[in-house]
Each structure stands twice: as structure tokens, then as C-alpha cells.
Design a protein around this motif. Structure first.
Motif, short mmCIF file in Angstrom:
data_model
loop_
_atom_site.label_atom_id
_atom_site.label_comp_id
_atom_site.label_asym_id
_atom_site.label_seq_id
_atom_site.Cartn_x
_atom_site.Cartn_y
_atom_site.Cartn_z
N ALA A 1 0.83 -1.21 0.00
CA ALA A 1 0.00 0.00 0.00
C ALA A 1 0.86 1.26 0.00
O ALA A 1 0.57 2.22 -0.73
N PHE A 2 1.93 1.26 0.77
CA PHE A 2 2.80 2.43 0.85
C PHE A 2 3.57 2.65 -0.46
O PHE A 2 3.67 3.77 -0.96
N CYS A 3 4.14 1.58 -0.99
CA CYS A 3 4.93 1.75 -2.21
C CYS A 3 4.02 2.05 -3.40
O CYS A 3 4.43 2.74 -4.33
N TRP A 4 2.79 1.57 -3.38
CA TRP A 4 1.87 1.86 -4.47
C TRP A 4 1.64 3.36 -4.57
O TRP A 4 1.66 3.93 -5.65
N VAL A 5 1.43 4.01 -3.43
CA VAL A 5 1.19 5.45 -3.41
C VAL A 5 2.43 6.21 -3.91
O VAL A 5 2.33 7.09 -4.76
#
Length: 194
Positions: A27-31
Motif C-alpha cells: 500500500a505504501f509503495c503503491w502510493v
């Protein structure tokens, strides 16, 4: 000799933790990677979302499979230790390739400091995920190469593995086809008398 299990070694808390890290960090790297790709108008390092998505799916499936197995469910999945090894190797290899090209692409942009920092933060998640998959792949490779027992069902009298993973028999496995071989009363051919 008792039958040898072909199941992978049981999961430990470290392995579950690493699979959860690979799942949660998505979720963090996607953003970060999507924001960098939109702002910079370039594909790298945003293409790293493809192996990160595969990593998150693999980790989710493995965690779900382990939860079902812990609950005593008879449901079997087609993910053997070899399939997981291949998936880990492919995901880690693609991520390492994209990381190298992303670093090259990010180092070429001197005037866009804020975009370079955003892209670099995105590649940190890719590095962590790449390390996790290489850890699991190397662990399984070493387990396969250094396993003290042969896991093939047709050789039952095997003590260990020789060079290159070849199974070595414990004793001479020759059994005569005729029961009268070695019997002194049995007639011998003239060709055998020398």
C-alpha cells in the motif's frame, strides 16, 4: 525406514512476518511509485508496481494457505515448494532488474530533486521486497541441496545425497532374477565354466 515427507519445512514466525511485510508494504509503495510516475511522466520506477503486485498476491495466497492448514482444513493448494521457489525467483529477479534501471534513470535527472527523492523512496520498498524474495528463494535452494534425505519414493534405502543432489544407495541393491543363483545343486552352463 520411515517414509520421508516431501512437504516444505514448517513456517516459523520469521517467515510469516516477512510475508506479512511484503503484503503490508504494498500500500505504501503503491502510493509513492504511482505519484512519482504521474508527476515525472516516466515509467521507471513506477513499473516496479508489477512485481510488487505479484509479491503481494503471492504473500497473501501463502498466508491464507498457512492459515487454512493451521485450522486443519483438508483443502490442498497447487502451490508446492518448487512452485513457490520459482515464483520467489521470478519476482526477485524482475525487481532487481527494475531496481537497477530505476537507479540509472533517477541518476540522470539532476534538475528534478524532489522527483528524484520521491522515486528513491519508492525504490526502498522494492529493495526490501527483493531481499525478502531472495531470502526465501535461497533458503529453499539450500534446503534442497543440503537435505540429508532423498525425497524420491522409489529409492527406500538411501542415506544421503552425493554430489549434485544425486541419491546414493545404502547397500548393493542387486537382487538376482533367478532364485537358484548361488545354489550349488543348480546346473551351470558350459559358457560359465572357465
Amino acid at each position: 525406514m520411515p517414509p520421508i515427507s516431501t512437504q516444505p519445512p514448517p513456517t516459523t514466525a520469521v517467515h510469516v512476518f516477512l510475508r506479512r511485510v511484503a503484503l503490508v508494504q504494498y500500500a505504501f509503495c503503491w502510493v509513492l511509485l504511482l505519484a512519482h510516475g504521474i508527476a515525472a511522466g516516466r515509467a521507471l520506477p513506477a513499473l516496479g508496481l508489477l512485481p510488487l503486485t505479484a509479491s503481494a498476491l503471492l504473500s497473501g495466497v501463502l498466508l491464507h494457505r498457512d492459515a487454512l492448514a493451521a485450522a486443519g482444513s483438508p483443502v490442498q493448494t497447487s502451490l508446492s515448494a518448487q512452485n513457490v521457489l520459482y515464483c520467489d525467483l521470478v519476482v526477485a529477479g524482475v525487481q532487481l532488474t527494475l531496481l537497477i534501471f530505476s537507479w540509472i534513470d533517477l541518476s540522470d535527472r539532476y534538475g528534478e530533486a524532489s522527483l528524484t527523492i520521491l522515486g528513491t523512496y519508492g525504490t526502498v520498498f522494492m529493495m526490501v521486497d527483493c531481499g525478502i524474495h531472495f531470502y526465501f528463494a535461497l533458503r529453499e535452494i539450500f534446503h534442497t541441496l543440503l537435505s540429508p534425505k532423498c525425497h524420491c519414493p522409489h529409492c527406500r534405502s538411501v542415506h544421503g545425497r552425493g554430489r549434485g543432489g544425486i541419491c546414493l544407495p545404502d547397500e548393493d541393491e542387486y537382487t538376482p532374477l533367478q532364485s537358484d543363483v548361488g545354489d550349488d545343486s543348480a546346473p551351470q552352463d558350459a559358457s560359465e565354466q572357465v
